[in-house]
Design a protein around this motif. Structure first.
Motif, short mmCIF file in Angstrom:
data_model
loop_
_atom_site.label_atom_id
_atom_site.label_comp_id
_atom_site.label_asym_id
_atom_site.label_seq_id
_atom_site.Cartn_x
_atom_site.Cartn_y
_atom_site.Cartn_z
N GLY A 187 0.78 -1.22 0.00
CA GLY A 187 0.00 0.00 0.00
C GLY A 187 0.82 1.28 0.00
N THR A 188 2.08 1.16 0.28
CA THR A 188 2.94 2.35 0.27
C THR A 188 3.52 2.56 -1.12
OG1 THR A 188 4.87 1.07 0.95
CG2 THR A 188 3.53 2.05 2.69
N SER A 189 4.11 3.73 -1.32
CA SER A 189 4.74 4.07 -2.60
C SER A 189 6.25 4.11 -2.44
CB SER A 189 4.23 5.40 -3.12
OG SER A 189 2.85 5.32 -3.42
N LYS A 233 0.29 3.11 -12.21
CA LYS A 233 0.93 2.30 -11.18
C LYS A 233 2.43 2.61 -11.11
CE LYS A 233 1.27 -1.45 -8.57
NZ LYS A 233 0.63 -1.51 -7.25
N THR A 280 3.51 3.07 -7.18
CA THR A 280 2.46 3.59 -6.30
C THR A 280 1.63 2.45 -5.73
OG1 THR A 280 0.91 3.85 -8.11
CG2 THR A 280 2.35 5.72 -7.63
N SER A 281 1.23 2.61 -4.48
CA SER A 281 0.40 1.62 -3.80
C SER A 281 0.92 0.21 -4.10
CB SER A 281 -1.06 1.75 -4.25
OG SER A 281 -1.90 0.88 -3.50
N HIS A 313 2.18 -3.55 -4.10
CA HIS A 313 1.65 -4.83 -3.61
C HIS A 313 2.71 -5.91 -3.80
CE1 HIS A 313 -2.42 -3.45 -2.78
NE2 HIS A 313 -2.33 -2.72 -3.87
#
Lengths: 119, 112
Positions: A16-18, A66, A82-83, A85
């Motif tokens: 969830g972090t970038s 992304k 980004t975000s 996973h």
């Protein structure tokens, strides 16, 4: 020889972090840089072509929202995942071509790579 | 489009053995051809290159000759060492702002 430097060389982050990866050409100017992704025991997959002062050109199947690419100057391109996973975990490699070393040869200089692990 | 095909690995050799890694390509025009090497945990390093037909690239005992008639650029070394253990990538590129097109890579393991 021409040097391309990437930072960080490895990073671990939570889902969830970038994460931002920098690619710098240390002794030459690069109007174009390329970002590749390498899966374990596989070849390099071209993700996008980063153009100084304009939008990046993404390969088919690569999500531009992304993987944000910014080519802010003639010596710096950044890739932001980004975000992130777990499936984004990979080895990311940037490369650049120097116009004053072997012009016309097509040789690319590569960064050391950045290993991203998303928990 | 352009493509590069190289022999699948892994290749396991004893020290001082002869090495050949096959590479063939499909491309328009006259691309430059490269071999890159990736040591464990590291990025890619250029091993050798050839920019026109019949050119021979060589470095660290490795050689490859640009053969346009067979569209090949096979990598050879007469006597491998344990330190040569790595993944080897054949690649091609046209000049200008075009990226490299890579083969899938061949993992070489050299045992003492």
């Amino acid at each position: 020889g021409a040097v391309v430097s990437q930072h960080p060389s490895w990073v671990i982050c939570k889902s969830g972090t970038s994460v931002k990866i920098e690619c710098r050409s240390l002794d030459f100017q690069a109007t174009t840089m390329f970002w590749y992704r390498q899966f374990p025991k596989q070849s390099l997959m071209l993700m996008a072509t980063s153009n100084e002062g304009s939008k990046a050109t993404y390969e088919q199947g690569v999500e531009k929202d992304k993987f944000l690419i910014n080519h802010a100057s003639l010596t710096l391109s950044t890739l932001t995942v980004t975000s992130a996973h777990p499936e984004d975990s990979s080895f990311y490699i940037c490369s650049a071509r120097s116009s004053d070393r072997g012009p016309g040869t097509g040789e690319l200089f590569f960064g050391e790579g950045s290993r991203l692990t998303v928990l | 489009g352009d493509s590069v095909t190289q022999m699948e690995g892994p290749v396991t050799l004893s020290e001082e053995a002869f090495l050949t890694i096959n590479c063939t390509y499909t491309a328009t025009g006259y691309p430059s051809l490269f071999w890159y090497v990736q040591y464990p945990g590291e990025g890619l390093q250029l091993l050798l290159k050839a920019t026109k037909a019949d050119d021979k690239g060589s470095n660290k005992g490795f050689e490859a000759t640009y053969r346009k008639e067979t569209t090949s650029f096979h990598l050879e070394k007469g006597s491998v060492q344990v330190s040569d253990s790595a993944v080897y990538f054949c690649a091609l590129s046209h000049s200008g702002n075009t990226p490299l097109v890579f083969g899938k890579g061949t993992r070489l393991s050299v045992i003492a």
